[in-house]
Write an enzyme that holds these catalytic residues in place. Structure first.
Site, PDB file in Angstrom:
ATOM      1  N   ASP A   1       1.551  12.234  -5.035  1.00 34.79           N
ATOM      2  CA  ASP A   1       0.299  12.015  -5.780  1.00 34.79           C
ATOM      3  C   ASP A   1       0.251  12.894  -7.023  1.00 34.79           C
ATOM      4  O   ASP A   1      -0.153  12.447  -8.104  1.00 34.79           O
ATOM      5  CB  ASP A   1      -0.901  12.348  -4.882  1.00 34.79           C
ATOM      6  CG  ASP A   1      -1.130  11.310  -3.805  1.00 34.79           C
ATOM      7  OD1 ASP A   1      -1.005  10.119  -4.091  1.00 34.79           O
ATOM      8  OD2 ASP A   1      -1.436  11.704  -2.664  1.00 34.79           O
TER       9      ASP A   1
ATOM     10  N   LYS B   1       0.841  -1.196   0.000  1.00 36.45           N
ATOM     11  CA  LYS B   1       0.000   0.000   0.000  1.00 36.45           C
ATOM     12  C   LYS B   1       0.871   1.239   0.000  1.00 36.45           C
ATOM     13  O   LYS B   1       1.966   1.246   0.580  1.00 36.45           O
ATOM     14  CB  LYS B   1      -0.925   0.017   1.214  1.00 36.45           C
ATOM     15  CG  LYS B   1      -2.122  -0.909   1.106  1.00 36.45           C
ATOM     16  CD  LYS B   1      -3.079  -0.659   2.249  1.00 36.45           C
ATOM     17  CE  LYS B   1      -4.346  -1.493   2.076  1.00 36.45           C
ATOM     18  NZ  LYS B   1      -5.311  -1.233   3.168  1.00 36.45           N
ATOM     19  N   ALA B   2       0.375   2.304  -0.621  1.00 38.39           N
ATOM     20  CA  ALA B   2       1.200   3.507  -0.755  1.00 38.39           C
ATOM     21  C   ALA B   2       0.345   4.756  -0.611  1.00 38.39           C
ATOM     22  O   ALA B   2      -0.698   4.873  -1.256  1.00 38.39           O
ATOM     23  CB  ALA B   2       1.900   3.511  -2.110  1.00 38.39           C
TER      24      ALA B   2
END
Length: 385
Positions: free
Chosen positions: A176, A140-141
């Site tokens: 992001d 997960k990131a």
């Protein structure tokens, strides 16, 4: 005042996106701004970014910013009928984007390779933490975690002191956003190639690699010269003066000296001491780095005698680069801003405009969609293809 532009460069393209949070919504938002029709597939409970905050007239600031101009349909992709609607949308789409948790898209029974064999012109784009391959591909990131993994946090912040860890994350979600930007440019590249060959492709965007790419100057210095980057706060490790100084009115001003000619101008016009430019302690940048503490104290003492705007006038005369450190109020009133107004159920939200301006126009944008706002319309359109 920048006029609104009604032209839509990507008009006619259909994008379907199974997205959440920031990275993929950033990509599809830019496609929507350029005129593509973007259908956002949300869980029945909605994209969790809808509930990040309530800072934009009761709406999530992140959601308003990144979801303007899209159509929303809530689908339970574990439901056979909803999955059929989704597959029908895919069959008519030019671009499919997804940034679900690792393996989630495949667990729904969807294989991107098979979809592209079935629809050869389809461009697919997966955005994940670590990409489609490698030992971390299922990890997960989130933005801060990738900032840590890429070394960004280790070079950001203040020097360590005894009992004090000076490391800091970058304020905006740079990981992001870098992944979203990377995906957007890769999709545009694929669209250009498809216009020649008629064939789509798969694009794998890794948040880790997107941000690691930005680290290359530090990486290369370390790999080839064993230079370990140091955290310097708002100072520069090898240039003096290059940093932040307080002014009489308690505002802060950054200055950046690039060469000894600028230093001489700073001494003569701003510091009112032209002899300092030829003082062997300060004459060259190397001298000033060796005498950093004294150099910066002299500058700071002088700056404290003037209000910031007075200093700016002197710096302009001296042709020395400067920058104001803006707080939120000053950013709000910054004269270089351009703005977009986004319709929401609670009223118009004014957001900071895009960085790229085409032919002096900013994009027309539509409202932020409510959850499943377009569900009935989309189900009718794609229920029986």
């Amino acid at each position: 005042m920048i006029a609104q532009n009604s032209s839509k460069d990507l008009e006619g393209l259909l994008v379907v996106t199974v997205e959440q949070a920031v990275a993929a919504p950033y990509t599809s938002c830019r496609l929507a701004d350029a005129g593509a029709r973007v259908i956002k597939i949300e869980r029945p409970e909605g994209d969790f970014a809808r509930n990040y905050d309530s800072n934009a007239l009761g709406n999530s600031a992140y959601f308003v910013w990144l979801n303007r101009g899209k159509e929303s349909i809530a689908l339970d992709l574990k439901n056979k009928e909803d999955m059929e609607v989704f597959e029908n949308i895919i069959s008519k789409s030019d671009i499919l984007i997804q940034n679900l948790a690792p393996g989630a898209f495949e667990r729904l029974g969807l294989d991107l390779k098979e979809l592209r064999l079935k629809y050869p012109s389809l461009i697919t784009c997966s955005i994940s933490g670590f990409g489609d391959e490698g030992p971390y591909k299922n990890q997960k990131a989130y933005d801060m975690l990738i900032q840590a993994e890429t070394g960004v946090i280790d070079i950001t912040g203040l020097p360590d002191k005894e009992g004090f860890d000076g490391r800091a994350k970058v304020g905006p979600s740079v990981c992001d956003i870098s992944a979203g930007m990377t995906a957007y440019q890769a999709i545009l590249q694929a669209i250009i190639k498809r216009s020649i060959t008629g064939k789509g492709r798969h694009i794998s965007v890794s948040m880790f690699n997107s941000l690691a790419d930005w680290m290359n100057p530090f990486y290369l210095g370390y790999v080839y010269n064993q230079k370990v980057p140091k955290r310097n706060g708002m100072t520069h490790p090898i240039i003096v003066p290059y940093g932040a100084y307080a002014c009489k009115d308690k505002l802060t001003l950054l200055i950046a000296i690039q060469n000894d000619r600028e230093w001489a101008n700073l001494c003569k016009i701003v510091l009112d001491d032209e002899f300092m430019a030829n003082d062997n302690r300060f004459k060259t940048n190397s001298n000033r780095v060796a005498n950093r503490e004294l150099t910066e104290k002299i500058i700071q003492d002088k700056f404290m005698k003037f209000e910031r705007e007075e200093l700016i006038r002197k710096l302009e005369e001296a042709s020395v680069a400067y920058g104001r450190i803006s707080d939120m109020e000053q950013l709000k009133n910054h004269p270089q801003n351009n703005f977009l107004e986004i319709d929401t159920i609670n009223g118009k939200v004014k957001v900071l405009g895009p960085g790229a301006i085409h032919d002096n126009f900013i994009p027309d944008v539509n409202k932020m969609p409510e959850l499943d706002e377009h569900g009935k319309m989309i189900r009718t359109e794609f229920s029986s293809i």
